[in-house]
Design a protein around this motif. Structure first.
Motif, PDB file in Angstrom:
ATOM      1  N   MET A   1      37.117  18.927  39.200  1.00 44.38           N
ATOM      2  CA  MET A   1      36.356  18.619  38.147  1.00 44.38           C
ATOM      3  C   MET A   1      34.930  18.744  38.905  1.00 44.38           C
ATOM      4  N   PRO A   2      33.846  19.179  37.877  1.00 45.67           N
ATOM      5  CA  PRO A   2      32.731  19.325  38.499  1.00 45.67           C
ATOM      6  C   PRO A   2      31.857  18.121  38.745  1.00 45.67           C
ATOM      7  N   ASN A   3      31.133  18.282  39.656  1.00 45.22           N
ATOM      8  CA  ASN A   3      29.981  17.290  39.862  1.00 45.22           C
ATOM      9  C   ASN A   3      28.752  17.644  39.628  1.00 45.22           C
ATOM     10  N   ILE A   4      28.064  16.954  38.730  1.00 41.87           N
ATOM     11  CA  ILE A   4      26.936  17.104  37.974  1.00 41.87           C
ATOM     12  C   ILE A   4      25.797  16.488  38.597  1.00 41.87           C
ATOM     13  N   LEU A   5      24.699  17.253  38.720  1.00 43.88           N
ATOM     14  CA  LEU A   5      23.240  16.559  39.328  1.00 43.88           C
ATOM     15  C   LEU A   5      22.250  16.582  38.358  1.00 43.88           C
ATOM     16  N   PHE A   6      21.700  15.679  37.767  1.00 47.08           N
ATOM     17  CA  PHE A   6      20.537  15.491  36.901  1.00 47.08           C
ATOM     18  C   PHE A   6      19.199  15.097  37.901  1.00 47.08           C
ATOM     19  N   LEU A   7      18.443  16.301  37.726  1.00 47.69           N
ATOM     20  CA  LEU A   7      17.329  16.386  38.908  1.00 47.69           C
ATOM     21  C   LEU A   7      15.873  16.452  38.250  1.00 47.69           C
ATOM     22  N   CYS A   8      15.046  15.551  38.728  1.00 51.13           N
ATOM     23  CA  CYS A   8      13.410  15.608  38.328  1.00 51.13           C
ATOM     24  C   CYS A   8      12.615  15.461  39.582  1.00 51.13           C
ATOM     25  N   LEU A  25      29.918   7.757  29.818  1.00 51.88           N
ATOM     26  CA  LEU A  25      30.742   8.449  28.741  1.00 51.88           C
ATOM     27  C   LEU A  25      31.816   9.553  29.001  1.00 51.88           C
ATOM     28  N   ALA A  26      31.674   9.794  30.305  1.00 53.49           N
ATOM     29  CA  ALA A  26      32.498  11.089  30.901  1.00 53.49           C
ATOM     30  C   ALA A  26      33.758  10.799  31.076  1.00 53.49           C
ATOM     31  N   PRO A  27      34.720  11.789  30.723  1.00 54.87           N
ATOM     32  CA  PRO A  27      36.325  11.679  30.872  1.00 54.87           C
ATOM     33  C   PRO A  27      36.426  11.324  32.564  1.00 54.87           C
ATOM     34  N   ALA A  28      37.506  10.824  32.975  1.00 50.71           N
ATOM     35  CA  ALA A  28      37.908  10.386  34.212  1.00 50.71           C
ATOM     36  C   ALA A  28      37.788  11.991  35.058  1.00 50.71           C
ATOM     37  N   GLY A  29      37.291  11.782  36.440  1.00 51.94           N
ATOM     38  CA  GLY A  29      36.962  13.067  37.238  1.00 51.94           C
ATOM     39  C   GLY A  29      35.935  13.563  37.083  1.00 51.94           C
ATOM     40  N   LEU A 138      35.731  21.516  27.575  1.00 53.86           N
ATOM     41  CA  LEU A 138      35.457  21.560  29.210  1.00 53.86           C
ATOM     42  C   LEU A 138      36.451  22.297  29.908  1.00 53.86           C
ATOM     43  N   THR A 139      37.720  21.958  29.724  1.00 55.74           N
ATOM     44  CA  THR A 139      38.838  22.455  30.477  1.00 55.74           C
ATOM     45  C   THR A 139      38.851  24.175  30.347  1.00 55.74           C
ATOM     46  N   GLU A 140      38.526  24.454  29.241  1.00 57.39           N
ATOM     47  CA  GLU A 140      38.445  25.879  28.894  1.00 57.39           C
ATOM     48  C   GLU A 140      37.242  26.318  29.645  1.00 57.39           C
ATOM     49  N   LEU A 141      36.026  25.727  29.411  1.00 57.43           N
ATOM     50  CA  LEU A 141      34.838  26.384  30.271  1.00 57.43           C
ATOM     51  C   LEU A 141      34.696  26.237  31.503  1.00 57.43           C
TER      52      LEU A 141
END
Length: 160
Positions: A1-8, A25-29, A138-141
C-alpha cells in the motif's frame, strides 16, 4: 500500500491537517505523513484545536523536515498556494507527484473568528479532496500510475 507525503514549506498547518485527516479516514494499510522543506518546528495551535474539534487524533503530530522521513513516499502531494506567490518545494525522489494548492491559514489576519474561518476553509478543502481521493478505485489505480496521477491532478482542482 502506498505511503503518501503531504508536503509544504513550514509543516505547521495545511500538510499537518492533511496528514491527520488522511490517516483518520484512510483504509487499513494506507498511511500519510507530512513534512516541510523549511519546517517551523511546531504545529500551529489552531490546527491542533481544529482537529480536536473534528474528532481527529492529534497525538504524535509534529512539524518535521522532509530530510528525515520515516518512509520513502510513493505519492507526494504539495499543498502550498503557488498562486499566492508561495514557493512550493519540489520533491525530487522517485514518487508520483501532484499539487493541491490551499491558502495558508497561518497567514490569516483579522478577528479570532476570521482566522478560525481561514483554518476551517483550508481543512474543508483538504478533507473534500482526501475524501475524493479515497473514493477512487484505489486497488485498480495502484497498477495504473498514469491514470492515478490524472485523477489526483483533477482532485487538486476541486474547491479552489
Amino acid at each position: 500500500m502506498p505511503n503518501i507525503l503531504f508536503l509544504c514549506t513550514g509543516n505547521s498547518c495545511r500538510s499537518v491537517l492533511a496528514e491527520a485527516t488522511f490517516n483518520h479516514l484512510a483504509p487499513a494499510g494506507w498511511t500519510a505523513m507530512s513534512a516541510g522543506s523549511k519546517p517551523t518546528g511546531q504545529v500551529h495551535p489552531r490546527s491542533l484545536a481544529l482537529l480536536d474539534r473534528e474528532g481527529i487524533p492529534t497525538q504524535g503530530l509534529h512539524s518535521k523536515s522532509w530530510d528525515n522521513l520515516p518512509h520513502t513516499p510513493d505519492i507526494v502531494i504539495t499543498v502550498c498556494a503557488s498562486a499566492a506567490g508561495e514557493t512550493c518545494p519540489a520533491y525530487l525522489g522517485p514518487a508520483l507527484r501532484t499539487h493541491w494548492g490551499v491558502d495558508d491559514p497561518a497567514h490569516a489576519t483579522g478577528t479570532d473568528a476570521e482566522i478560525d474561518s481561514a483554518f476551517m476553509t483550508a481543512y474543508r478543502i483538504l478533507r473534500a479532496r482526501i475524501e475524493a481521493f479515497l473514493a477512487l478505485p484505489l486497488t485498480e489505480l495502484e497498477n495504473d500510475p498514469a491514470r492515478l496521477k490524472e485523477e489526483l491532478d483533477r482532485i487538486g482542482t476541486l474547491l479552489q
